[in-house]
Design a protein around this motif. Structure first.
Motif, mmCIF file in Angstrom:
data_model
loop_
_atom_site.group_PDB
_atom_site.id
_atom_site.type_symbol
_atom_site.label_atom_id
_atom_site.label_comp_id
_atom_site.label_asym_id
_atom_site.label_seq_id
_atom_site.Cartn_x
_atom_site.Cartn_y
_atom_site.Cartn_z
ATOM 1 N N ASN A 1 -7.880 3.485 -2.442
ATOM 2 C CA ASN A 1 -7.623 4.298 -1.125
ATOM 3 C C ASN A 1 -7.903 5.893 -2.020
ATOM 4 N N ASN B 1 -0.091 0.339 6.489
ATOM 5 C CA ASN B 1 0.232 1.615 6.021
ATOM 6 C C ASN B 1 1.572 1.731 5.724
ATOM 7 N N CYS C 1 0.831 -1.133 -0.005
ATOM 8 C CA CYS C 1 -0.188 0.157 0.164
ATOM 9 C C CYS C 1 0.939 1.290 -0.060
ATOM 10 N N CYS D 1 -2.603 5.655 6.287
ATOM 11 C CA CYS D 1 -3.640 5.549 7.198
ATOM 12 C C CYS D 1 -3.464 5.230 8.864
ATOM 13 N N CYS E 1 -4.664 1.376 10.104
ATOM 14 C CA CYS E 1 -4.402 0.266 9.446
ATOM 15 C C CYS E 1 -3.095 -0.233 9.493
ATOM 16 N N ARG F 1 -4.809 9.889 5.227
ATOM 17 C CA ARG F 1 -4.420 8.814 4.071
ATOM 18 C C ARG F 1 -2.863 9.269 3.465
HETATM 19 S S1 SF4 Z 1 -6.604 1.258 4.818
HETATM 20 FE FE1 SF4 Z 1 -5.143 2.730 4.089
HETATM 21 S S2 SF4 Z 1 -2.996 1.633 4.539
HETATM 22 FE FE2 SF4 Z 1 -4.739 0.064 4.825
HETATM 23 S S3 SF4 Z 1 -4.723 -0.703 2.659
HETATM 24 FE FE3 SF4 Z 1 -6.222 0.746 2.775
HETATM 25 S S4 SF4 Z 1 -5.316 2.625 1.989
HETATM 26 FE FE4 SF4 Z 1 -3.696 1.051 2.640
#
Ligand code: SF4
Ligand code: SF4
Length: 449
Positions: free
Chosen positions: A104, A40, A30, A34, A37, A151
């Motif tokens: 995202n 990130n 990714c 975030c 999560c 984000r």
């Molecule tokens: S929540 Fe944010 S860090 Fe997690 S996979 Fe989705 S975009 Fe990527």
């Protein structure tokens, strides 16, 4: 073809099963920041993605098992755009009718550049040429600055507003995916909602959620979205035994922004239930009232709705080994490749209510009464007597879903149909009236008893 599918659904219910769903994590790579999560860019771990051959085998097996819905998730699926498009086509050709993926939003950066519109036309045309049914775009807050800093993508809200009409012109109606987080209830100068420590603050806490949610749905509709969905907090929470659940889907975090205690979740789900009802005429909101009703009761006094179908009809496939798990949270239950999973046996013999992952909990509640009608009708009658409120919500959900064309992301919203779900105005207050009028009202009430 459609008729055949409905017969298949009836057959599934008759077998005490529901139409299957598979969430495939294509990659754990990714490019976002975030805090809510574990994938990130700040997290350092070896990243993976599933190769095309592995993905094709999984999809072929899913189609052979009559899985109806497949979601391609990440990480960020659009980082693997060529593979993603190939797999959307492959899943459609295999006969899977409900295909979803999302982003995202990083692709919506740089709206100020002269080639932005062309880029959006190319992206929308490419996705629209596949059998993709629903395309989600994650949004964390009604405040652009908050969303963009969470984000790590500056300017994406402007880009989304500009891209949505282009997507619509290509026949693709993306949905705004709201991941519930404390920042939602604080916007601009209002700080994020802190933890709730005292009962005396409960009313303010609930009101802050309600305000934040209303603001979000208005914001999403104003941006141009016609569909919205709500992702319940992807956190195992403080009340969960870590030996019991270990996330294999690393879109979880222990960050305060998405960690809630049970007494907070009770208020959060109550506020969400009200906000969804109040905003249903504004845009197509998937979050079902029946599920929110049950989740509120679960945290209020331990009530149980329909057990989650994770590990029976719904599965998660991870990006590391490409193995199936009962869901994204039961990382201890590695079921091996999806093709060899013994679906019924994978349920581990106990009804599961251990998390609130909406991908699995919502459809479990929505399909529960139909399954029970076919399989244990007397249990359904008992449930109906015990909690008629659940069935009122459930019935309203299905009426609403019909008005929403079952969230078909390839069709525009029908605002006339949605308008029927506008909140009713509270009846105007009637004054005390004369003695005769009051007596007449009492007589009417008595007659109606
Ligand atoms: S929540 Fe944010 S860090 Fe997690 S996979 Fe989705 S975009 Fe990527
Ligand atoms: S409730 Fe469903 S999604 Fe949550 S841990 Fe249990 S099986 Fe998994």
């Amino acid at each position: 073809m459609k008729q055949l599918r409905y017969w298949h659904y009836l057959f599934q219910f008759h077998r005490n099963r529901v139409p299957g769903q598979l969430v495939i994590q294509m990659t754990d790579r990714c490019n976002a920041l975030c805090p809510q999560c574990g994938m990130n860019t700040r997290q350092s771990f070896k990243r993976h993605h599933l190769g095309l051959d592995r993905l094709k085998t999984i999809i072929t097996n899913a189609a052979a098992r009559r899985v109806e819905a497949v979601s391609f998730t990440g990480g960020e699926p659009l980082l693997l755009m060529d593979d993603l498009v190939a797999m959307l086509d492959y899943a459609g050709a295999a006969g899977i009718p409900y295909i979803r993926t999302g982003t995202n939003g990083f692709v919506f950066r740089h709206a100020e550049r002269h080639d932005f519109d062309d880029r959006m036309h190319r992206l929308a045309a490419r996705l629209a040429a596949t059998p993709l049914r629903n395309f989600w775009i994650s949004i964390d807050s009604a405040d652009p600055a908050t969303h963009e800093s969470m984000r790590g993508f500056k300017g994406v809200i402007d880009g989304i507003a500009r891209a949505l009409p282009i997507f619509h012109a290509h026949g693709l109606y993306p949905s705004a995916n709201l991941g519930l987080n404390r920042n939602l209830a604080g916007v601009g100068s209002i700080p994020a909602l802190p933890r709730l420590h005292s009962r005396s603050q409960a009313a303010d806490y609930a009101a802050a959620w309600r305000r934040g949610l209303d603001r979000f749905f208005r914001f999403a509709a104003d941006l141009g979205f016609t569909i919205a969905n709500v992702c319940y907090p992807m956190s195992l929470g403080e009340d969960v035994d870590p030996d019991d659940l270990q996330a294999v889907y690393s879109a979880t975090s222990v960050d305060t922004v998405v960690s809630f205690a049970a007494h907070e979740k009770k208020l959060l789900f109550a506020a969400l239930e009200k906000a969804v009802r109040a905003n249903r005429s504004r845009l197509r909101i998937f979050a079902p009232l029946c599920s929110l009703h049950v989740l509120r009761q679960q945290f209020e006094y331990g009530a149980r709705g329909y057990a989650c179908r994770g590990g029976i009809d719904f599965f998660f496939v991870d990006a590391v080994k490409g193995h199936a798990f009962p869901c994204g949270y039961r990382g201890g239950d590695d079921l091996g490749p999806f093709g060899v999973v013994d679906q019924g046996a994978a349920a581990d013999g106990r009804d599961c209510y251990r998390c609130e992952w909406e991908c699995f909990r919502d459809p479990s509640e929505l399909t529960g009464p139909v399954r029970e009608l076919f399989h244990r009708p007397m249990d359904l009658v008992r449930r109906l007597r015990r909690d008629p409120g659940f069935f009122r919500c459930w019935w309203e959900d299905w009426r609403y879903y019909r008005a929403c064309n079952f969230f078909d992301g390839r069709r525009p919203a029908d605002s006339d149909k949605l308008r029927a779900f506008a909140p009713q105005r509270p009846p105007e207050k009637v004054g005390r009236g004369t003695v005769t009028q009051r007596l007449r009202r009492v007589r009417t009430v008595l007659r109606n008893i």
